[in-house]
Scaffold this motif. Structure first.
Motif, PDB file in Angstrom:
ATOM      1  N   TRP A 249       0.836  -1.196   0.000  1.00 58.07           N
ATOM      2  CA  TRP A 249       0.000   0.000   0.000  1.00 58.07           C
ATOM      3  C   TRP A 249       0.875   1.252   0.000  1.00 58.07           C
ATOM      4  O   TRP A 249       0.538   2.274  -0.609  1.00 58.07           O
ATOM      5  N   LEU A 250       2.016   1.176   0.699  1.00 62.05           N
ATOM      6  CA  LEU A 250       2.965   2.288   0.727  1.00 62.05           C
ATOM      7  C   LEU A 250       3.987   2.208  -0.402  1.00 62.05           C
ATOM      8  O   LEU A 250       4.466   3.246  -0.877  1.00 62.05           O
ATOM      9  N   ARG A 251       4.312   1.018  -0.850  1.00 67.82           N
ATOM     10  CA  ARG A 251       5.340   0.886  -1.875  1.00 67.82           C
ATOM     11  C   ARG A 251       4.827   1.193  -3.273  1.00 67.82           C
ATOM     12  O   ARG A 251       5.577   1.705  -4.107  1.00 67.82           O
ATOM     13  N   TYR A 252       3.569   0.907  -3.543  1.00 64.09           N
ATOM     14  CA  TYR A 252       3.042   1.148  -4.887  1.00 64.09           C
ATOM     15  C   TYR A 252       3.142   2.611  -5.310  1.00 64.09           C
ATOM     16  O   TYR A 252       3.441   2.893  -6.474  1.00 64.09           O
ATOM     17  N   PRO A 253       2.893   3.590  -4.431  1.00 67.19           N
ATOM     18  CA  PRO A 253       3.048   4.979  -4.861  1.00 67.19           C
ATOM     19  C   PRO A 253       4.487   5.478  -4.788  1.00 67.19           C
ATOM     20  O   PRO A 253       4.737   6.683  -4.927  1.00 67.19           O
ATOM     21  N   ALA A 295       8.593   7.064   2.735  1.00 63.50           N
ATOM     22  CA  ALA A 295       8.376   7.963   3.870  1.00 63.50           C
ATOM     23  C   ALA A 295       7.321   9.017   3.529  1.00 63.50           C
ATOM     24  O   ALA A 295       6.459   9.338   4.354  1.00 63.50           O
ATOM     25  N   PHE A 296       7.375   9.541   2.296  1.00 64.19           N
ATOM     26  CA  PHE A 296       6.362  10.517   1.889  1.00 64.19           C
ATOM     27  C   PHE A 296       4.984   9.871   1.827  1.00 64.19           C
ATOM     28  O   PHE A 296       3.984  10.468   2.257  1.00 64.19           O
ATOM     29  N   ALA A 297       4.923   8.641   1.305  1.00 66.18           N
ATOM     30  CA  ALA A 297       3.647   7.926   1.249  1.00 66.18           C
ATOM     31  C   ALA A 297       3.106   7.679   2.653  1.00 66.18           C
ATOM     32  O   ALA A 297       1.891   7.761   2.887  1.00 66.18           O
ATOM     33  N   LEU A 298       3.995   7.381   3.597  1.00 66.46           N
ATOM     34  CA  LEU A 298       3.565   7.166   4.983  1.00 66.46           C
ATOM     35  C   LEU A 298       2.984   8.450   5.566  1.00 66.46           C
ATOM     36  O   LEU A 298       1.922   8.430   6.206  1.00 66.46           O
ATOM     37  N   TRP A 299       3.671   9.575   5.326  1.00 75.03           N
ATOM     38  CA  TRP A 299       3.144  10.861   5.802  1.00 75.03           C
ATOM     39  C   TRP A 299       1.794  11.175   5.166  1.00 75.03           C
ATOM     40  O   TRP A 299       0.850  11.610   5.846  1.00 75.03           O
ATOM     41  N   ALA A 300       1.684  10.962   3.855  1.00 73.44           N
ATOM     42  CA  ALA A 300       0.439  11.272   3.144  1.00 73.44           C
ATOM     43  C   ALA A 300      -0.711  10.420   3.668  1.00 73.44           C
ATOM     44  O   ALA A 300      -1.842  10.914   3.837  1.00 73.44           O
ATOM     45  N   ASN A 301      -0.460   9.143   3.935  1.00 74.56           N
ATOM     46  CA  ASN A 301      -1.506   8.281   4.476  1.00 74.56           C
ATOM     47  C   ASN A 301      -1.893   8.712   5.884  1.00 74.56           C
ATOM     48  O   ASN A 301      -3.086   8.720   6.229  1.00 74.56           O
ATOM     49  N   PHE A 302      -0.908   9.083   6.684  1.00 70.83           N
ATOM     50  CA  PHE A 302      -1.202   9.548   8.040  1.00 70.83           C
ATOM     51  C   PHE A 302      -2.071  10.800   7.986  1.00 70.83           C
ATOM     52  O   PHE A 302      -3.079  10.915   8.712  1.00 70.83           O
TER      53      PHE A 302
END
Length: 453
Positions: A249-253, A295-302
């Motif tokens: 889920w985080l790696r795809y973007p 890391a950016f994807a993690l922030w965006a999801n949060f």
């Protein structure tokens, strides 16, 4: 002046171009030969294989759809790349469906971000460039979203029919479409879609009709439907398999590519001297970019889920409009992924999230939109253009040195075969990248006859 609209159009054109290059360079491995054998038997001999490729969990994929999707292009152009041209077209169709469906829910900046994060995405670009069952699924995912959105306000026969048929046909291509099926059930249970029951029945009937040849084959050979690997709820019990599945889920973007894809060898195209430093440098740069973009994807999801401030299973609020409905779709998709990977009897692999490629990128798209509101759209468009250049460089690295797009080199896809077949010559496999033939104990496509005719 660079605008969000111009960036979106430019990304679309560049994505089409680089995908076309990958189609031209595509090579065939074992899974590809299994698919080509099915298509070749249909195109050259008129034989329809009513079941798909062998599955890692046992048995074979149900239905004859993979034989048809490979066979029809081969009938028009007897070349192993012909079915990939169809995949390339289907990916373009997926983009057009997504862009049209989401234009009312996304700002112009977010639509440009979608073009970079989804359309130029190396995960998607690579999938558009070689033959493999999961690579058909982006269109299934796009149609799922479009038809679900069409069912948000009231039941519609046509939208329900297409929604159900897309799931039924997608399941014939790869079992990971179960993710979309679980999502559909959640969308209905929480009131995000309103089902036309006549349309549902018609979709089920149409799906059953396409499965008739497979059902007859299973009656004669029950082993075709066997699936005995693993045990139910393995992901929940061991935890690590479920977390691995959710990691995509985080790696795809992001630029955290699949390990098999990032095994570069540039020797054939740039020479061994260049490869000696370029291959490790490319790997190292992609590793750094992968960490940064995850890391950016993690922030965006949060930020996305914090802003929602509602239960993941909450019902839609009509006053939230298209944007709120889409937020609920994304949220329920993550719930569906958690439930599916928890119940999975085997460890999820990268390609098993492909049905959710279209939805996994949306929190990142929203995050970029949030940056635009904070720092100004013009500034973020420039940053997005710079990001697009980096993503495009990763795409070109795949074209120049990834295993699926070169003949030979480190971790090449070519394997010895125990016999020869007319298929290898007729489809140009021996011309573009010769396979070692007549090797005792070698591998062989599961349905290809071992005969000289």
């Amino acid at each position: 002046m660079l605008t969000a609209h111009r960036l979106r159009v430019g990304a679309l054109v560049l994505g089409l171009a680089v995908s076309a290059v990958l189609v031209a360079l595509a090579q065939a491995g074992g899974d590809q030969l299994n698919l080509l054998a099915r298509g070749w038997l249909l195109a050259a001999r008129g034989e329809l294989v009513p079941y798909g490729n062998p599955l890692s969990s046992g048995g074979n994929a149900p239905g004859a759809l993979s034989s048809v999707l490979v066979g029809w292009p081969l009938a028009a152009w007897a070349d192993h790349r012909a079915p990939i041209v169809l995949i390339w077209v289907l990916h373009l169709g997926a983009w057009l469906v997504l862009d049209r469906t989401l234009r009312g829910a996304l700002t112009p900046l977010e639509r440009a971000a979608l073009a970079v994060v989804y359309w130029l995405n190396p995960w998607r670009v690579e999938a558009a460039g070689f033959l493999w069952n999961p690579n058909y699924l982006p269109l299934v995912g796009a149609v799922h979203l479009a038809t679900a959105r069409a069912l948000a306000a009231r039941p519609r026969f046509a939208a329900t029919f297409v929604h159900v048929l897309a799931l039924g046909l997608g399941a014939q291509l790869h079992p990971s479409v179960l993710l979309l099926g679980v999502l559909s059930a959640l969308l209905w249970a929480r009131g995000y879609v309103r089902v036309s029951w006549p349309g549902f029945a018609a979709g089920c009937a149409a799906t059953a009709a396409t499965l008739a040849p497979w059902l007859a084959a299973v009656a004669a050979r029950p082993e075709l439907a066997a699936a005995g690997a693993g045990f139910p709820f393995r992901g929940l019990l061991l935890v690590q398999p479920m977390l691995k599945g959710l990691s995509y889920w985080l790696r795809y973007p992001s630029l955290a590519l699949h390990r098999e894809s990032a095994r570069f060898d540039f020797s054939a195209r740039l020479g061994p001297e260049t490869d000696a430093w370029l291959a490790p440098a490319t790997g190292a740069l992609l590793a750094v970019a992968g960490v940064a973009t995850v890391a950016f994807a993690l922030w965006a999801n949060f930020a996305f889920f914090r802003a929602r401030r509602r239960s993941p299973l909450a019902r839609p609020r009509p006053q939230e409009g298209e944007r709120g409905w889409l937020d609920g779709y994304v949220t329920l998709a993550l719930v569906a992924a958690v439930a599916t990977f928890a119940a999975s009897p085997t460890t999820p692999q990268a390609w098993q999230m492909m049905p959710f490629l279209h939805v996994a990128v949306l929190p990142v798209v929203r995050g970029i939109g949030q940056l635009g509101r904070r720092f100004g759209e013009a500034r973020v468009v420039k940053g997005l253009a710079a990001a697009a250049a980096i993503v495009l460089a990763a795409d070109l690295a795949l074209a120049a040195g990834a295993p699926n797009f070169r003949c030979g080199g480190r971790h090449a896809v070519v394997i010895p075969l125990r016999a020869a077949s007319p298929m290898f010559e007729e489809l140009g496999l021996q011309r573009t990248c010769p396979w070692p033939l007549d090797r005792p104990g070698g591998w062989w496509p599961d349905v290809l006859p071992e005969d000289p005719e």
